[in-house]
Motif scaffolding. Structure first.
Motif, PDB file in Angstrom:
ATOM      1  N   CYS A  14     -58.855  55.444  10.558  1.00  0.00           N
ATOM      2  CA  CYS A  14     -58.416  56.195   9.444  1.00  0.00           C
ATOM      3  C   CYS A  14     -59.402  56.346   8.222  1.00  0.00           C
ATOM      4  O   CYS A  14     -59.794  55.160   8.096  1.00  0.00           O
ATOM      5  N   TRP A  15     -59.289  57.276   7.544  1.00  0.00           N
ATOM      6  CA  TRP A  15     -60.469  57.369   6.502  1.00  0.00           C
ATOM      7  C   TRP A  15     -59.648  57.680   5.261  1.00  0.00           C
ATOM      8  O   TRP A  15     -58.961  58.739   5.291  1.00  0.00           O
ATOM      9  N   ASP A  16     -59.932  57.309   3.989  1.00  0.00           N
ATOM     10  CA  ASP A  16     -59.423  57.505   2.781  1.00  0.00           C
ATOM     11  C   ASP A  16     -59.949  58.798   2.285  1.00  0.00           C
ATOM     12  O   ASP A  16     -61.337  58.936   2.324  1.00  0.00           O
ATOM     13  N   ARG A  21     -57.869  64.666  20.503  1.00  0.00           N
ATOM     14  CA  ARG A  21     -59.070  64.350  19.854  1.00  0.00           C
ATOM     15  C   ARG A  21     -60.280  63.821  20.708  1.00  0.00           C
ATOM     16  O   ARG A  21     -61.192  63.227  20.434  1.00  0.00           O
ATOM     17  N   ALA A  22     -60.282  65.096  21.576  1.00  0.00           N
ATOM     18  CA  ALA A  22     -61.482  64.872  22.562  1.00  0.00           C
ATOM     19  C   ALA A  22     -62.799  64.991  22.100  1.00  0.00           C
ATOM     20  O   ALA A  22     -63.855  64.201  22.305  1.00  0.00           O
ATOM     21  N   ALA A  23     -63.243  66.179  21.336  1.00  0.00           N
ATOM     22  CA  ALA A  23     -64.487  66.104  20.571  1.00  0.00           C
ATOM     23  C   ALA A  23     -64.736  64.820  19.655  1.00  0.00           C
ATOM     24  O   ALA A  23     -65.829  64.442  19.620  1.00  0.00           O
ATOM     25  N   GLN A  24     -63.889  64.038  18.925  1.00  0.00           N
ATOM     26  CA  GLN A  24     -64.251  62.850  18.231  1.00  0.00           C
ATOM     27  C   GLN A  24     -64.580  61.610  19.249  1.00  0.00           C
ATOM     28  O   GLN A  24     -65.597  61.077  18.863  1.00  0.00           O
ATOM     29  N   LYS A  25     -63.643  61.664  20.340  1.00  0.00           N
ATOM     30  CA  LYS A  25     -63.986  60.616  21.250  1.00  0.00           C
ATOM     31  C   LYS A  25     -65.569  60.826  21.844  1.00  0.00           C
ATOM     32  O   LYS A  25     -66.035  59.857  22.216  1.00  0.00           O
ATOM     33  N   ALA A  26     -65.717  62.004  22.317  1.00  0.00           N
ATOM     34  CA  ALA A  26     -67.009  62.385  22.904  1.00  0.00           C
ATOM     35  C   ALA A  26     -68.087  62.059  21.661  1.00  0.00           C
ATOM     36  O   ALA A  26     -69.143  61.457  22.335  1.00  0.00           O
ATOM     37  N   ALA A  27     -68.060  62.110  20.660  1.00  0.00           N
ATOM     38  CA  ALA A  27     -69.006  62.091  19.499  1.00  0.00           C
ATOM     39  C   ALA A  27     -69.328  60.500  19.014  1.00  0.00           C
ATOM     40  O   ALA A  27     -70.165  59.981  18.993  1.00  0.00           O
ATOM     41  N   PHE A  28     -67.987  60.058  19.071  1.00  0.00           N
ATOM     42  CA  PHE A  28     -67.897  58.724  18.195  1.00  0.00           C
ATOM     43  C   PHE A  28     -67.403  57.377  19.261  1.00  0.00           C
ATOM     44  O   PHE A  28     -67.494  56.355  18.813  1.00  0.00           O
ATOM     45  N   LYS A  29     -66.666  58.009  20.279  1.00  0.00           N
ATOM     46  CA  LYS A  29     -66.196  56.944  21.218  1.00  0.00           C
ATOM     47  C   LYS A  29     -64.796  56.322  20.292  1.00  0.00           C
ATOM     48  O   LYS A  29     -64.038  55.389  20.980  1.00  0.00           O
ATOM     49  N   GLY A  30     -64.267  56.956  19.683  1.00  0.00           N
ATOM     50  CA  GLY A  30     -62.904  56.607  18.905  1.00  0.00           C
ATOM     51  C   GLY A  30     -62.432  57.941  18.226  1.00  0.00           C
ATOM     52  O   GLY A  30     -63.005  59.023  18.233  1.00  0.00           O
ATOM     53  N   GLU A  31     -61.282  57.801  17.768  1.00  0.00           N
ATOM     54  CA  GLU A  31     -60.616  58.871  16.823  1.00  0.00           C
ATOM     55  C   GLU A  31     -60.524  58.600  15.381  1.00  0.00           C
ATOM     56  O   GLU A  31     -60.311  57.472  14.905  1.00  0.00           O
ATOM     57  N   PHE A  32     -60.353  59.480  14.613  1.00  0.00           N
ATOM     58  CA  PHE A  32     -60.274  59.252  13.262  1.00  0.00           C
ATOM     59  C   PHE A  32     -59.327  60.516  12.625  1.00  0.00           C
ATOM     60  O   PHE A  32     -58.936  61.573  12.937  1.00  0.00           O
ATOM     61  N   PHE A  33     -58.410  59.836  11.512  1.00  0.00           N
ATOM     62  CA  PHE A  33     -57.364  60.464  10.912  1.00  0.00           C
ATOM     63  C   PHE A  33     -57.511  60.247   9.556  1.00  0.00           C
ATOM     64  O   PHE A  33     -57.935  59.258   9.134  1.00  0.00           O
ATOM     65  N   PRO A  34     -57.263  61.310   8.670  1.00  0.00           N
ATOM     66  CA  PRO A  34     -56.942  61.010   7.093  1.00  0.00           C
ATOM     67  C   PRO A  34     -55.996  60.013   7.124  1.00  0.00           C
ATOM     68  O   PRO A  34     -54.986  60.119   7.473  1.00  0.00           O
ATOM     69  N   SER A  35     -56.401  58.859   6.177  1.00  0.00           N
ATOM     70  CA  SER A  35     -55.191  57.879   6.133  1.00  0.00           C
ATOM     71  C   SER A  35     -54.089  58.218   5.301  1.00  0.00           C
ATOM     72  O   SER A  35     -52.978  57.653   5.810  1.00  0.00           O
ATOM     73  N   SER A  36     -53.951  59.395   4.676  1.00  0.00           N
ATOM     74  CA  SER A  36     -52.874  59.818   4.063  1.00  0.00           C
ATOM     75  C   SER A  36     -52.015  60.955   4.939  1.00  0.00           C
ATOM     76  O   SER A  36     -50.832  61.127   4.686  1.00  0.00           O
ATOM     77  N   MET A  37     -52.511  61.217   6.061  1.00  0.00           N
ATOM     78  CA  MET A  37     -52.106  62.305   7.126  1.00  0.00           C
ATOM     79  C   MET A  37     -50.792  61.524   7.592  1.00  0.00           C
ATOM     80  O   MET A  37     -50.657  60.137   7.916  1.00  0.00           O
ATOM     81  N   MET A  38     -49.774  62.317   7.929  1.00  0.00           N
ATOM     82  CA  MET A  38     -48.696  61.888   8.348  1.00  0.00           C
ATOM     83  C   MET A  38     -48.781  61.697   9.842  1.00  0.00           C
ATOM     84  O   MET A  38     -49.070  62.792  10.643  1.00  0.00           O
ATOM     85  N   ALA A  83     -46.991  62.124  12.721  1.00  0.00           N
ATOM     86  CA  ALA A  83     -45.546  63.051  13.150  1.00  0.00           C
ATOM     87  C   ALA A  83     -44.558  62.274  14.132  1.00  0.00           C
ATOM     88  O   ALA A  83     -43.439  62.337  13.968  1.00  0.00           O
ATOM     89  N   ASP A  84     -45.221  61.521  14.976  1.00  0.00           N
ATOM     90  CA  ASP A  84     -44.327  60.611  15.934  1.00  0.00           C
ATOM     91  C   ASP A  84     -43.423  59.623  15.139  1.00  0.00           C
ATOM     92  O   ASP A  84     -42.331  59.423  15.890  1.00  0.00           O
ATOM     93  N   VAL A  85     -44.006  59.002  14.069  1.00  0.00           N
ATOM     94  CA  VAL A  85     -43.365  57.987  13.518  1.00  0.00           C
ATOM     95  C   VAL A  85     -42.807  58.267  11.856  1.00  0.00           C
ATOM     96  O   VAL A  85     -42.198  57.358  11.542  1.00  0.00           O
ATOM     97  N   GLY A  86     -43.200  59.414  11.630  1.00  0.00           N
ATOM     98  CA  GLY A  86     -42.993  59.497  10.202  1.00  0.00           C
ATOM     99  C   GLY A  86     -43.736  58.741   9.025  1.00  0.00           C
ATOM    100  O   GLY A  86     -43.151  58.799   7.960  1.00  0.00           O
ATOM    101  N   GLN A  87     -44.743  58.073   9.306  1.00  0.00           N
ATOM    102  CA  GLN A  87     -45.540  57.477   8.342  1.00  0.00           C
ATOM    103  C   GLN A  87     -46.839  57.829   8.369  1.00  0.00           C
ATOM    104  O   GLN A  87     -47.362  58.556   9.157  1.00  0.00           O
ATOM    105  N   THR A  88     -47.654  57.491   7.244  1.00  0.00           N
ATOM    106  CA  THR A  88     -49.005  57.779   7.202  1.00  0.00           C
ATOM    107  C   THR A  88     -49.624  56.998   8.182  1.00  0.00           C
ATOM    108  O   THR A  88     -49.157  55.861   8.628  1.00  0.00           O
ATOM    109  N   PHE A  89     -51.043  57.489   8.550  1.00  0.00           N
ATOM    110  CA  PHE A  89     -51.886  56.733   9.641  1.00  0.00           C
ATOM    111  C   PHE A  89     -52.060  55.299   9.177  1.00  0.00           C
ATOM    112  O   PHE A  89     -52.053  54.343   9.826  1.00  0.00           O
ATOM    113  N   LEU A  90     -52.286  55.049   7.786  1.00  0.00           N
ATOM    114  CA  LEU A  90     -52.385  53.911   7.231  1.00  0.00           C
ATOM    115  C   LEU A  90     -51.557  52.908   7.512  1.00  0.00           C
ATOM    116  O   LEU A  90     -51.578  51.702   7.770  1.00  0.00           O
TER     117      LEU A  90
END
Length: 171
Positions: free
Chosen positions: A91-93, A113-130, A132-139
C-alpha cells in the motif's frame, strides 16, 4: 610498527523473521520496519522468482515516487519465510501524490487487481483506503496475520531518498 583497526558493521533495518504460532511460515515481528529497497532485496529477493517480484516492486515504486508518493508499505508472503510467494502486497501513502502524475494502474482494482499483477507482479492499495472485508485501512489490515489474526510486521520504504531509486534514470 603501526596497527590499523577497522570496524565494519553491516546492519540490516529488517529484523529477523519470527515464529507466529499457527501461521504456516515465519513472519516479521510486529511493527512497521523502515528499510530501503536495497535492504528488501538483500532480505527477500533470495531466489529467481523472488527477484522477479522485487523487480516489479522497484518498477512500481519508481512510478509512485514520480507522482510524489513518499512511502510504500510492503506486506504479504513476500516478506515472510514462504519460499515461493505468489506475489507481494503493498500500500502507498497518498499524501502529496499528484493525481495527474499517478499511473492509472494504481487505481485499477478490477478482476482481483489483474492489471497491477500483470504489470508489477504484485498489488497496490492507497494506505488510507478501507479494506471492506475487515473495516480497517490497508495500512492497519496489513499488520495482521491472515491465518491467526495476530499482529505481525510490515516494511516501510521511504521513496524520496531511496538509494536504489536514486541510481535509476527516472522518466
Amino acid at each position: 610498527m603501526q596497527f590499523r583497526r577497522y570496524n565494519i558493521i553491516v546492519a540490516s533495518m529488517i529484523p529477523a523473521l519470527v515464529t507466529l504460532p499457527s501461521s504456516p511460515w515465519l513472519v516479521l515481528p510486529p511493527g512497521i520496519h523502515q528499510a530501503s529497497l536495497d535492504d528488501v532485496a538483500t532480505a527477500f529477493a533470495t531466489n529467481a522468482w523472488r527477484q522477479e517480484l522485487f523487480d516489479g516492486l522497484v518498477d512500481a515504486s519508481g512510478r509512485l515516487r514520480a507522482a510524489g508518493c513518499q512511502t510504500v508499505y510492503l506486506d504479504g508472503s513476500y516478506v515472510s519465510g514462504k519460499q515461493k510467494p505468489g506475489d507481494f502486497d503493498a500500500c502507498w501513502d497518498p499524501s502529496g501524490v499528484d493525481p495527474g502524475r499517478l499511473d492509472p494502474l494504481f487505481l485499477q482494482f478490477a478482476n482481483g487487481r489483474a492489471a497491477q499483477k500483470a504489470a508489477f507482479k504484485g498489488e497496490f492499495f492507497p494506505s488510507s483506503m478501507m479494506c471492506a472485508d475487515v473495516g480497517q485501512t490497508f495500512l492497519d489490515f496489513f499488520q495482521l496475520d491472515r491465518f491467526t489474526g495476530e499482529q505481525k510486521g510490515i516494511i516501510s520504504i521511504p521513496l524520496s531518498a531511496d538509494p536504489l531509486l536514486s541510481r535509476m534514470v527516472q522518466p
